[in-house]
Write a protein that holds these residues in place. Sequence first.
Motif, PDB file in Angstrom:
ATOM      1  N   LYS A  47      -3.319   0.060  -0.079  1.00 64.14           N
ATOM      2  CA  LYS A  47      -4.280   0.157  -1.174  1.00 64.14           C
ATOM      3  C   LYS A  47      -3.584   0.586  -2.464  1.00 64.14           C
ATOM      4  O   LYS A  47      -3.907   0.093  -3.556  1.00 64.14           O
ATOM      5  CB  LYS A  47      -5.398   1.141  -0.834  1.00 64.14           C
ATOM      6  CG  LYS A  47      -6.306   0.694   0.298  1.00 64.14           C
ATOM      7  CD  LYS A  47      -7.064  -0.579  -0.053  1.00 64.14           C
ATOM      8  CE  LYS A  47      -7.999  -0.998   1.073  1.00 64.14           C
ATOM      9  NZ  LYS A  47      -8.677  -2.287   0.773  1.00 64.14           N
TER      10      LYS A  47
ATOM     11  N   LEU B 195     -10.800  -0.633  -6.119  1.00 67.78           N
ATOM     12  CA  LEU B 195      -9.606  -0.322  -5.338  1.00 67.78           C
ATOM     13  C   LEU B 195      -9.274   1.164  -5.371  1.00 67.78           C
ATOM     14  O   LEU B 195      -8.808   1.732  -4.375  1.00 67.78           O
ATOM     15  CB  LEU B 195      -8.413  -1.121  -5.871  1.00 67.78           C
ATOM     16  CG  LEU B 195      -8.216  -2.524  -5.300  1.00 67.78           C
ATOM     17  CD1 LEU B 195      -7.139  -3.266  -6.077  1.00 67.78           C
ATOM     18  CD2 LEU B 195      -7.847  -2.455  -3.818  1.00 67.78           C
TER      19      LEU B 195
ATOM     20  N   GLU C 267     -11.345   2.854  -2.855  1.00 67.36           N
ATOM     21  CA  GLU C 267     -10.856   2.552  -1.509  1.00 67.36           C
ATOM     22  C   GLU C 267      -9.580   3.354  -1.205  1.00 67.36           C
ATOM     23  O   GLU C 267      -9.380   3.821  -0.073  1.00 67.36           O
ATOM     24  CB  GLU C 267     -10.586   1.063  -1.373  1.00 67.36           C
ATOM     25  CG  GLU C 267     -11.848   0.219  -1.427  1.00 67.36           C
ATOM     26  CD  GLU C 267     -11.558  -1.275  -1.451  1.00 67.36           C
ATOM     27  OE1 GLU C 267     -10.368  -1.653  -1.274  1.00 67.36           O
ATOM     28  OE2 GLU C 267     -12.490  -2.067  -1.654  1.00 67.36           O
ATOM     29  N   LEU C 268      -8.719   3.519  -2.215  1.00 63.67           N
ATOM     30  CA  LEU C 268      -7.499   4.303  -2.024  1.00 63.67           C
ATOM     31  C   LEU C 268      -7.835   5.760  -1.728  1.00 63.67           C
ATOM     32  O   LEU C 268      -7.263   6.361  -0.809  1.00 63.67           O
ATOM     33  CB  LEU C 268      -6.618   4.219  -3.269  1.00 63.67           C
ATOM     34  CG  LEU C 268      -5.387   5.136  -3.273  1.00 63.67           C
ATOM     35  CD1 LEU C 268      -4.451   4.803  -2.114  1.00 63.67           C
ATOM     36  CD2 LEU C 268      -4.653   5.043  -4.613  1.00 63.67           C
TER      37      LEU C 268
END
Length: 228
Positions: A126, A203, A206-207
């Motif tokens: 990620k 993103l 998500e990271l």
Amino acid sequence: MRVHKLVVLLAVAAFLSACTGQSAEEQIYEHLEKAVTLEDAFREQQQPMVDLETEEQQLYEEIINLNMDQFDEIQEKSKQAASIVEKRREKLELEKESIDTAKEEFDKIEPLIEDLDEENAEAKEKAEQLVETMNARYDSYQNLYKAYDEALTLDAKLYEMMQNEDLTEEQLQEQIDKINQKYNEVIEHNETFNKHTEEYNALKKELYEAMELDVTYEEQSESSTSEE
């Protein structure tokens, strides 16, 4: 024509670790969120740019409604409009400086990615995707900036031309066509920039999930800048 620019979301993490040294995850988080705050100046330029555009547009409409018997007034209003174009350029430069500085801060996460827990392959993946997306976002902003700056130069040329009593309708229309074409490019680059910004925001969430950070998000209102 109003063009919207999406902004990066600010996240607040509650770190529960009692370790004296920061983990790679914590350092990555801090660099990412500092980069967000460094874009504050970018966001702060948006409303002033809209206000300047509104003022300039009003002057433009007043100019084109005048006749050649009022040429002195045409000259004066054209000078005023040209001055507003330069103020818009100043705001644009402040905006770019903010984006550039934020990117420099973001780049500090790259050497930290290799330090992520080897068992957490998802977080590393990620993070690498985030770097790729931020680079694309930054490149798209540079294209947006270049097109916008060129549009301002064309605007300034238009108001210079309007101060010439020998200006023909054909010359005026040719310049207006150039301006419209350039602002179409601005719109296209802006759409690409927004697309990458949306991808980046997703993103980053998500990271943080992959790094198991306890994060809450402070929603920031979407800003906009105005284009002709």
